[in-house]
Write a protein that holds these residues in place. Sequence first.
Motif, PDB file in Angstrom:
ATOM      1  N   GLY B 114       3.224  -3.084   7.783  1.00  0.00           N
ATOM      2  CA  GLY B 114       3.557  -2.872   6.380  1.00  0.00           C
ATOM      3  C   GLY B 114       2.618  -3.645   5.464  1.00  0.00           C
ATOM      4  N   GLU B 115       2.337  -4.883   5.812  1.00  0.00           N
ATOM      5  CA  GLU B 115       1.435  -5.687   4.983  1.00  0.00           C
ATOM      6  C   GLU B 115       0.027  -5.092   4.984  1.00  0.00           C
ATOM      7  OE1 GLU B 115       1.870 -10.006   5.598  1.00  0.00           O
ATOM      8  OE2 GLU B 115       3.894  -9.634   6.349  1.00  0.00           O
ATOM      9  N   ALA B 116      -0.393  -4.598   6.144  1.00  0.00           N
ATOM     10  CA  ALA B 116      -1.723  -3.988   6.227  1.00  0.00           C
ATOM     11  C   ALA B 116      -1.791  -2.724   5.368  1.00  0.00           C
ATOM     12  CB  ALA B 116      -2.077  -3.671   7.675  1.00  0.00           C
ATOM     13  N   TYR B 117      -0.694  -1.935   5.380  1.00  0.00           N
ATOM     14  CA  TYR B 117      -0.676  -0.737   4.529  1.00  0.00           C
ATOM     15  C   TYR B 117      -0.815  -1.128   3.061  1.00  0.00           C
ATOM     16  CZ  TYR B 117       0.778   2.455   8.277  1.00  0.00           C
ATOM     17  OH  TYR B 117       0.807   3.219   9.389  1.00  0.00           O
ATOM     18  N   PHE B 118      -0.094  -2.177   2.663  1.00  0.00           N
ATOM     19  CA  PHE B 118      -0.191  -2.624   1.271  1.00  0.00           C
ATOM     20  C   PHE B 118      -1.634  -3.003   0.924  1.00  0.00           C
ATOM     21  CE2 PHE B 118      -0.690  -6.011  -1.769  1.00  0.00           C
ATOM     22  CZ  PHE B 118       0.006  -5.532  -2.883  1.00  0.00           C
ATOM     23  N   LEU B 119      -2.262  -3.805   1.814  1.00  0.00           N
ATOM     24  CA  LEU B 119      -3.611  -4.286   1.510  1.00  0.00           C
ATOM     25  C   LEU B 119      -4.587  -3.114   1.400  1.00  0.00           C
ATOM     26  CD1 LEU B 119      -3.604  -7.412   3.835  1.00  0.00           C
ATOM     27  CD2 LEU B 119      -3.590  -7.414   1.323  1.00  0.00           C
ATOM     28  N   ARG B 120      -4.447  -2.147   2.298  1.00  0.00           N
ATOM     29  CA  ARG B 120      -5.323  -0.977   2.234  1.00  0.00           C
ATOM     30  C   ARG B 120      -5.128  -0.237   0.911  1.00  0.00           C
ATOM     31  NH1 ARG B 120      -5.314   3.272   7.116  1.00  0.00           N
ATOM     32  NH2 ARG B 120      -3.379   4.060   6.182  1.00  0.00           N
ATOM     33  N   ALA B 121      -3.860  -0.092   0.512  1.00  0.00           N
ATOM     34  CA  ALA B 121      -3.577   0.607  -0.740  1.00  0.00           C
ATOM     35  C   ALA B 121      -4.179  -0.143  -1.928  1.00  0.00           C
ATOM     36  CB  ALA B 121      -2.063   0.757  -0.914  1.00  0.00           C
ATOM     37  N   VAL B 164      -0.207   6.062  -2.424  1.00  0.00           N
ATOM     38  CA  VAL B 164       1.250   6.143  -2.541  1.00  0.00           C
ATOM     39  C   VAL B 164       1.881   6.212  -1.149  1.00  0.00           C
ATOM     40  CG1 VAL B 164       3.157   7.585  -3.370  1.00  0.00           C
ATOM     41  CG2 VAL B 164       1.174   7.145  -4.843  1.00  0.00           C
ATOM     42  N   ALA B 165       1.243   6.941  -0.250  1.00  0.00           N
ATOM     43  CA  ALA B 165       1.786   7.038   1.109  1.00  0.00           C
ATOM     44  C   ALA B 165       1.797   5.667   1.776  1.00  0.00           C
ATOM     45  CB  ALA B 165       0.949   8.028   1.926  1.00  0.00           C
ATOM     46  N   ASP B 166       0.681   4.918   1.615  1.00  0.00           N
ATOM     47  CA  ASP B 166       0.608   3.591   2.232  1.00  0.00           C
ATOM     48  C   ASP B 166       1.641   2.654   1.622  1.00  0.00           C
ATOM     49  OD1 ASP B 166      -1.364   4.220   4.018  1.00  0.00           O
ATOM     50  OD2 ASP B 166      -3.008   3.269   2.894  1.00  0.00           O
ATOM     51  N   LEU B 167       1.801   2.731   0.306  1.00  0.00           N
ATOM     52  CA  LEU B 167       2.760   1.826  -0.337  1.00  0.00           C
ATOM     53  C   LEU B 167       4.181   2.189   0.042  1.00  0.00           C
ATOM     54  CD1 LEU B 167       1.105   1.337  -3.845  1.00  0.00           C
ATOM     55  CD2 LEU B 167       1.251  -0.309  -1.960  1.00  0.00           C
ATOM     56  N   THR B 168       4.432   3.466   0.180  1.00  0.00           N
ATOM     57  CA  THR B 168       5.764   3.888   0.601  1.00  0.00           C
ATOM     58  C   THR B 168       6.067   3.367   2.007  1.00  0.00           C
ATOM     59  OG1 THR B 168       5.448   5.873  -0.744  1.00  0.00           O
ATOM     60  CG2 THR B 168       7.259   5.907   0.844  1.00  0.00           C
ATOM     61  N   ALA B 169       5.056   3.487   2.875  1.00  0.00           N
ATOM     62  CA  ALA B 169       5.230   2.975   4.240  1.00  0.00           C
ATOM     63  C   ALA B 169       5.413   1.460   4.206  1.00  0.00           C
ATOM     64  CB  ALA B 169       4.017   3.347   5.089  1.00  0.00           C
ATOM     65  N   ALA B 170       4.653   0.797   3.351  1.00  0.00           N
ATOM     66  CA  ALA B 170       4.738  -0.664   3.277  1.00  0.00           C
ATOM     67  C   ALA B 170       6.115  -1.087   2.789  1.00  0.00           C
ATOM     68  CB  ALA B 170       3.655  -1.200   2.341  1.00  0.00           C
ATOM     69  N   ASP B 171       6.646  -0.347   1.784  1.00  0.00           N
ATOM     70  CA  ASP B 171       7.913  -0.725   1.181  1.00  0.00           C
ATOM     71  C   ASP B 171       9.035  -0.736   2.226  1.00  0.00           C
ATOM     72  OD1 ASP B 171       9.428  -1.536  -0.992  1.00  0.00           O
ATOM     73  OD2 ASP B 171      10.074   0.513  -1.457  1.00  0.00           O
ATOM     74  N   ALA B 207       9.561   2.249 -10.330  1.00  0.00           N
ATOM     75  CA  ALA B 207       8.951   1.257  -9.431  1.00  0.00           C
ATOM     76  C   ALA B 207       9.070  -0.142 -10.032  1.00  0.00           C
ATOM     77  CB  ALA B 207       7.492   1.616  -9.176  1.00  0.00           C
ATOM     78  N   ALA B 208       8.743  -0.259 -11.339  1.00  0.00           N
ATOM     79  CA  ALA B 208       8.814  -1.575 -11.971  1.00  0.00           C
ATOM     80  C   ALA B 208      10.255  -2.078 -11.958  1.00  0.00           C
ATOM     81  CB  ALA B 208       8.271  -1.506 -13.394  1.00  0.00           C
ATOM     82  N   ASN B 209      11.166  -1.152 -12.167  1.00  0.00           N
ATOM     83  CA  ASN B 209      12.574  -1.544 -12.200  1.00  0.00           C
ATOM     84  C   ASN B 209      13.052  -2.037 -10.836  1.00  0.00           C
ATOM     85  OD1 ASN B 209      14.919  -1.885 -13.790  1.00  0.00           O
ATOM     86  ND2 ASN B 209      15.844  -0.189 -12.645  1.00  0.00           N
ATOM     87  N   LYS B 210      12.465  -1.511  -9.784  1.00  0.00           N
ATOM     88  CA  LYS B 210      12.819  -1.994  -8.452  1.00  0.00           C
ATOM     89  C   LYS B 210      12.497  -3.489  -8.322  1.00  0.00           C
ATOM     90  CE  LYS B 210      12.504   2.038  -5.427  1.00  0.00           C
ATOM     91  NZ  LYS B 210      11.650   2.700  -4.440  1.00  0.00           N
TER      92      LYS B 210
END
Lengths: 1119, 488
Positions: B114-121, B164-171, B207-210
Motif C-alpha cells: 500500500g505504501e509503495a502504491y502511494f509513493l508511485r502515485a 487514482v487506481a494506485d491511491l485506491t489500492a493504497a487506501d 477525499a478531503a473530508n475523509k
Amino acid sequence: ALLVPTPDVLAAPTQLLAANYSNQRTASRAETVALKDLLGRWEKEYNVTIFYESDLVRNKRVPAQADGATLDAKMAEVLPQAALTFKKLRADYYLVVENSNTVSTAKTANVSVADVTVSGRVTQANGEGLPGVTVVVKGTANGASTDVEGRFSLTVPEGSTLVFSYVGYVRQEVPVAGATTALNVTLVEDTKALGEVVVVGYGTLARQELTTAVSSVGAQQIERQKVAGFDQALQGQAPGVQVTAPTGAPGAGINVRIRGNSSLNSSNSPLYVIDGVPVLPTYDRELSVGNQKPNPLNAINPADIESIDVLKDGAAAAIYGVRASNGVVVITTKRGRSGKPQVGFNAYYGVQSLRKKLDVLNSRQFAEYYNESQANAGAAIGYPDLNNLPPYDTDWQDEVYRTAAIQNYQLNVSGGTDKTHYYVGGGYFKQDGIILNSGFDRFNFKLNFDQKAGEKFRVGTNLNLSRTNTNGSVRSELGLGNSGTVLGTLAQIPTIPVRDANGTYGLNPFSLSDNPVGNLLESSNKSLSYQVIGNVFGEYNILKNLQVRSSIGIDFRTQLENEFITRNYPGTSRADASTRGSGRTGTTLQNIWLWENTVTYNPNIGDKHSLQLLVGQSVQASNRFASNASVRGYASNAVPYLSAGTERLGTSSYEEEWGLTSLFARAIYSYEDRYLATVSLRQDGTSRFDEHYGYFPAVALGWRISKENFFPQNSKVSDLKLRGSFGSNGNQDLSYTYQRFSSYVVGANYTGNSGTVQGGIRPDRIGNRSLKWETSNQYDLGLDLGMFNDRLTLTADAYLKRSKDLLLSVPLAPSTGAQVLDIIQNVGSVENKGLEFALNTANVQGQNGGFTWSTNLNVSLNRNKILDLGTLANDEGDLVDRTIIYDYSISQKGKPLGSFYGFKTQGIFQTQDEISSAPTQPNNPQPGDIRFVDVNGDGVINNDDRTIIGNPNPKAIAGVTNTFSFKGLDLSVFFQGSFGNDIYNANRQALESLTGPVNQLTTVLDRWTPTNTNTSIPRAVYNDPNNNGRFSNRWIEDGSYVRLKNLTLGYTLPTSIINKARISSLRVYVSGQNLLTWTDYSGYDPEVSADPFSSTGLGRDFGVYPQARTYTVGLNANF
Amino acid sequence: CDILDKPPLPSISPENFFQSADDAEAGLTAAYDALQGTGLYSQDLIAVGEMPSDNCTSNNGDVASLDRISWTPTTSQVYNIWRDSYLGINRANAVIRYVPTITMDEARRKQILGEAYFLRALHYYNLVKLYGGVPLRLEPTESGEQSVIALPRATVEAVYTQIVADLTAADAAVPASNANRVTNGAVNSLLAKVYLTQRQWGAAVTAANKVISTGRYSLVTNFKGLFPAENKVSETILEVQNQGNADGNNILPDLLLPSPPATYSFPKFNIPTLFLSKENEKPTDLTSVVDTVNDRRWSRVSTTTVRVDTVLYVRRDYASFVLSSSRSRGASSNDLGPFVYKWPGAPNAFNSPDNTYILRYADVLLMYAEAANEQAGPSADVLEKLNLVRTRAGLAALTPVSPQYASKKAMRDEIDRQRRLELAFEGERWYDLLRYARHNQAEAGAHAVTALDIIQQRLNRPDANYLLFPLPQAEINNNAQLQQNPGY
C-alpha cells in the motif's frame, strides 16, 4: 646425444609426411636399401619423427649404413649420399631437406692426398660450445658431430673443405690447410631457421607449412633488451604488434596491441598463452593512484623464454575462440637438452637516468611572469620587490629525479637424458626508478621437467613461481593540485625550498599545492605479488601417430598492497592535526585453474597427402577475491599499520567468478607440400553471458608456388608461398564480470516510524541479459618469399578485421528509473585494416669467425575506423548516428578510435578591433588572448565549435635490428619508431597556461605582451578568463619518433683464456637502452600514455613517469 | 553446467534479493528514500513550485531560467525532477513486483504494498502536472530490451487513471496511524489534490473530508511552531524525513538563507519579491496580498530586533541582522533581501536535517474549501475550513455576512490568497497557478492570477506551451518513442 631444446607444447608434433616404415630387415654394408624404408626404420628405432617431402626421397637408394653411434651421425653419413641433408628441429623431430651443396655421392678426388687430423671447437656467438654440430667433409659422407663442449676431431684429406652445420645456425665452410688442433669455428644463429618451427596453439607447425599469419620472436631478441618483462622486449620485433611502454614507471603494465584497437569498452589486450596456460592479464589494483598498474606478466623472467609466437590473423587465433579477437601471444619457455648438465649464469648491472630535462622558469623569471599574470587580472602581485625575492631557486627536477640502478642475476641448470629433461632457473631482477621512492623487483623460480615412463608415456611440468614488488608511491597522471609527482615537479614554483632551515617542507604560498619531494619521502605505496603460472601434464602415445595429452594448469596470483602516508606528508600539512597520516591496505587472491585434454592423430593417407588432426576439450574457471580498508588520523608515524589509525574510512570486499568450457578441433592438410589447408572450429561456453555458447570457425589456405613444376628450379627464388585465411574470434572481456545482471545496492536509507534510520536497498544498474561476445571477423592475405637460398626472406601480410556487436556502454533514458543511466549493449562495429612486412637478410655471411652481418626489418601500417556506433534520437527526434564525446576525444562513425576532439586556434588577438569583428568569444577577450575558430560558422565560439584536431594512432610503426659479428665481437643495433601519430601534450597545457601560481616552461618567456606581439603564446593572466588553455590544437603535437632502442656490444673471450677458469664460455657486453631519440615532440618522451589501456583515450601525456635512458654492463657465463 | 552458472557474487540482484521480510522492508525504505532526491523534495520540486511563480525571483543560473520562464530541455530542474521521479517509481515498482512473492506476515506485506502504491502515485502526480502524459512504467526495469527501456508516453488521462487506481489500492492497505510514513490521511489528501487538479470537485470534497472527518488532524496553534517540520503530528500528514547526513539532506536552507559565516558561500536563488526592484517584479507580488500588521505568518521587520516567531522576511537594508549564531547576513550582494525562514537549517552546507512537508492539514482544509466553493459557492462549510486557517494566522474569521466574500469568485480569490500565504515556499504556488491556468481555459478570468499571466509577463506573449515543462533532452535523445511537448 644431440638434443635440441623442445618447446613444451608438444601436444601435436607436426608432420609433413610421416615416413612409412616397411619390413625391417638387416642389410649388409654392401647392400643398398630404399631410403624411405631406412628412414622409417630409424623412426621406430629411435622413437623420433623424420619428415621429408616425398619427391626428395622417392626411389632413392642408399647403402644400409648403420655405423654411426647416434641417429644424427647415421643420418649425417647416409643422407649426403642421396644429395640430402637434415635439420634437427627438436630432439625427436628431423627434417630431411635437399643438400644443394652436395656435389655427388661419395665422389673421391682423382688426386690422392694425404689425410690429416683436424680437431677444434665449435662455439656460438657468446662463446658457449655448441654440441651436436655436424662436421662433414664437403662432398663426402665423412663427418662427425661435436661433443657437449662443442669439440670435434676428424681425419680428412688435406685441402678439403669442412662443412659445419647445425639447425638454427648459418652453415659455414672452412678449408683445411693442414693438421691442426685449433680449428675453432663460431656459428652464427640463423634467425630465419630459428622460426622454422612455429607454435600455433595446441601444436606446432613447420613454417613452410604455415597458412596463417604468425610472427615468431626468439630468445636472443628477447634477452637483448634490459627490461622487466617479455612484453616490453617484444617491441619492434614483430610486424603488426604495437608495443608501447605507456610509462617509465618500473614494473608497470605494457600496452600490447595486435593489429590495432578493436573495442571501445572491452579489453584490447591479447590473450597470452604461457606454456599452454591462457592468461588474460588483469592489471587490477585495490589502491589505485594514477592510472598505471602493476604488470602481472612481469611474473615471467624473459631469460626463461625460448620463443614467443604471435598469432595475428583471425584464423591463427581462432583456436582460442572467445578470447582471441585481440590476437594471441604464445610463450614457450626453455627446456633442458639431453647431455651433461649445463650451468648458465647471466648478470647485468646498469644505471638509468632521465633522458632529458624540460626547461622551466627560474625564480626571477617565475616572479616576473606571476606578477604579470596577476596584474593583468587586476589582482595583487605576488612579488612586490623583484630585487628582493625569496632566497631560493629550486630546480625540482634535480630534486626528484635520480640516477637509478638496474640489475639482474640469473642462474640456470639444464640437462637431461633420453628419458628426462630438466631446466631449473632462478633469477633476481631489481630496477630502481629514476624518481625517488619508486622501483620494482622480482624473484623468480622456473622449473621445466619431463620424464618418459616407458616408451609411450611421458609426464612433465612447466612451473613458474615469482614474487614481485612494485613500489607505486609516485603519483603519476595527476596535476600539481592533486599532489601529482611528475607534473607537480615541473609545476611547483622555484621560489620555495624543498625544506626550509627548520626542516619543514616548502609549500606554495599562493595555492594549495604540495611539495613533490616531501610527498615522495613521506609516503609509501607498495604492491607485493606472488604468482604461480604453470601446469602438469601427461602424454600417452596410443599409436605412433595417435597421442592423447592431458594437462592441469594454474594461474594463481595473490597481491598485497599497502599504503602509508605519514603525518608529515606536505599534502595534508594544512589539514586538521587529528586527520593527518593515513593508511590503506588491499588484498587480491586470484585462482584460475585449467583442465585440458587433447588428442592428436596424424593418419597415413598416402604419400601425397599429409593430414594432422586435433580435437580437444578444455575447462577453465576463475575465482578472485579482493578486499581493501583505509584509515586516517595517525597520532604517530611509528606504526604504519591500519590498527594505529584513529578513524576508519572505508572497508570493502568482493568476489567474482567466471568459467569457460571449450571444445575445439583442427585439421591441417597438405597435398604434395604444395597445397595447404587448415580448418578449425572452437566452441566456447562462457559464464559471462546467458547465451553461453559461441562458435569460432577458421579456414586458411596456402599455395607453395615454388613447389610447382612450372616454377623455375634454378631461380633465385628459393621459396614462394601465397596464403589466405579467414577466422572469427570473440571478445568477452568486460571490466566487470557480472555486467549483464541488474543490481541493487545498499545505502538508500530512510527514517522509519520509530524515528531511527532504516537501511534501504535500491535498484542500481540495469543489466542486459541478452548480451553476447564481440565478434571479430578477419581476412588475411599473405606472401612468404625466400631468395638466395633463404638468405633473404620476406613475409608480407594484408588484413581486414571487422569487429562487430561491440560491448558498448549506451546511455539510458532517465525514464527507465535506473540509477546508473547507461547499459552495455551489443552495438556498433570497428574496422582495422593494414599491411605488414618482415624482411630478414643475411647480408654478409663470414666464414670461420669472419665478418657477419644480418638485418631484420619490420614495418606495419594499420588503419582504424569506427564503422558504426548505433543511433540515437537527435533534438528533433530523428535517428542519427551516435557519437560519444569524452574529455578530449570522440568516437564517431568513420573516424579512428581516440580521435582528439577540441577547439582550433587562429592566432592571437592583437587589437580590440580584431576582437570586435571576430566571432563572439564569451568572457570578454583582450588583446593577447587566443582567437578560436568558429568551426560551425554561427558567429559564437562555444562547445559546438569543437572538431577533430588529431589522431593518436600511428600511420606506421617499424623496427630494424642489425647484428654484426667478427671474431669474438658481436654488435646489435636496434632502432624502433612510430610515425604519424599525434600526442596530446596535457603537461604543456598546465605548463604554458600562464594562469596561476604554477611554474611554466621557458617557452612562455616569449608570451604576448603589448611589446611582444609576434608570438603564438598568449598573454599571462590569472585565472585565464578567455580560457586560452582549453583543449585545442595548441596542445596537439606530432608524436613521430625514431629511437635507437638498444645497442649491445659483446665480446666472447677466447677459449684459451677462460678454460683455465673452468668456464666453457664467457661473454661480456655493454648495452644501452633508449640511447637516442629523434622526435619533434617537446615533452619528456613520445612513448607515452596517461590512460595506458584505454582505446578511446590514447596518446595523452599528462604527468606520466618519463622513460629512462639505461647503460648496462653484463656477462653471460657457462660452466 | 556449474562452470557456466556464475551468479553475481558481490552484488545484490533480482536473483538474490526480495527473498525475506527484511528485504521487503529494505526495498520499501529505498522507495521512501527516493523522496529525498535533489530533483524532488530536497530541492528542485520545491524550487519549481516557487521560482516561476509570483512569489520569488532570481538571477542565478538555471534557477533564473525558471524565474524567467525560459527553461529548456537541458535545464537541470527539468532533468532532475524527471529523473528522480522515475527513480522513485522504479523503486516502488520493485516493491510492488517482488513483495507479493515473499513469504512473510500477510498484514505487513499488504501495508508495504500500500505504501509503495502511494509513493508511485505521488511521483506520477508530480510528473503529470509538470510534463503532461508521461511513460507509464509499472514494472521494475531489469532488462535492456528496447520494449522495456524505451516506453512511449501515456495520455494524461491514463496517467491519472493509474494514479487514482494506485491511491485506491493504497487506501485499502495502509493504516490510519503510521508515524513518518503513509497513512489513510496521506492517501486521501493526495487523492483530494489529484481530484482538485482534475476539477472533480465532488470527488475532491469527498477525499478531503475523509481526512478532516477522522478528527486525527488539527492545526497547531502557533504558526511558527510548524517550522522546521519535525513531525508535528497534529498537523503533519506526510513529511520527508531528513537526517542532515548521508541518510537524507535537505538542501533548501542553503539556497534560501544567507551564507553561513564560514568561507562557504552560495548564491541564494529563492528571494521573495517584496522589496526587489520593479524590473524583477511579477504581476502581483506578495506585498499586495499580505496583511503585514496582523498576519503572523509574515513579518516585516524595520527595527534592529527581529521577531523570530515569524517565518518569512526581513528587510534587505537591515544591516546587523542575526538570525542565529550560524546564520547572519554577509557582505555579498547575494545576502541582501528578505528571505524565507521555514527551514532554519544548519550551517553545514547542503546538509540540513529539516524535514519538508509533502502534505499538511492546512493544505487539506484549503483544498476542501476550494473544491466546495467551486461545487456549491461560498457556504458555511467553506467558511469554516477557511477560517480555521485564517484565525490560526492571526487574521479575523470571515463570516457569512462578509459582503466582499459573498460571490463564488470573491471566495475563490480569498482561498487562492490564503493558499499562497499559508503554503508560500513550500512548493505549491506554481502548481496552483498552473491549475488555475488550466481552469482558465474553460473559465476565463476565474482566478486573479494564473500561470498564463506570469508567462505573458515574462515572455511578452501568452504562450500556453509553457504550462508544461519540456521533456528532458536526455530522455528525448535516448528514447525514440517520445515526442517532445509542443513549443520546445
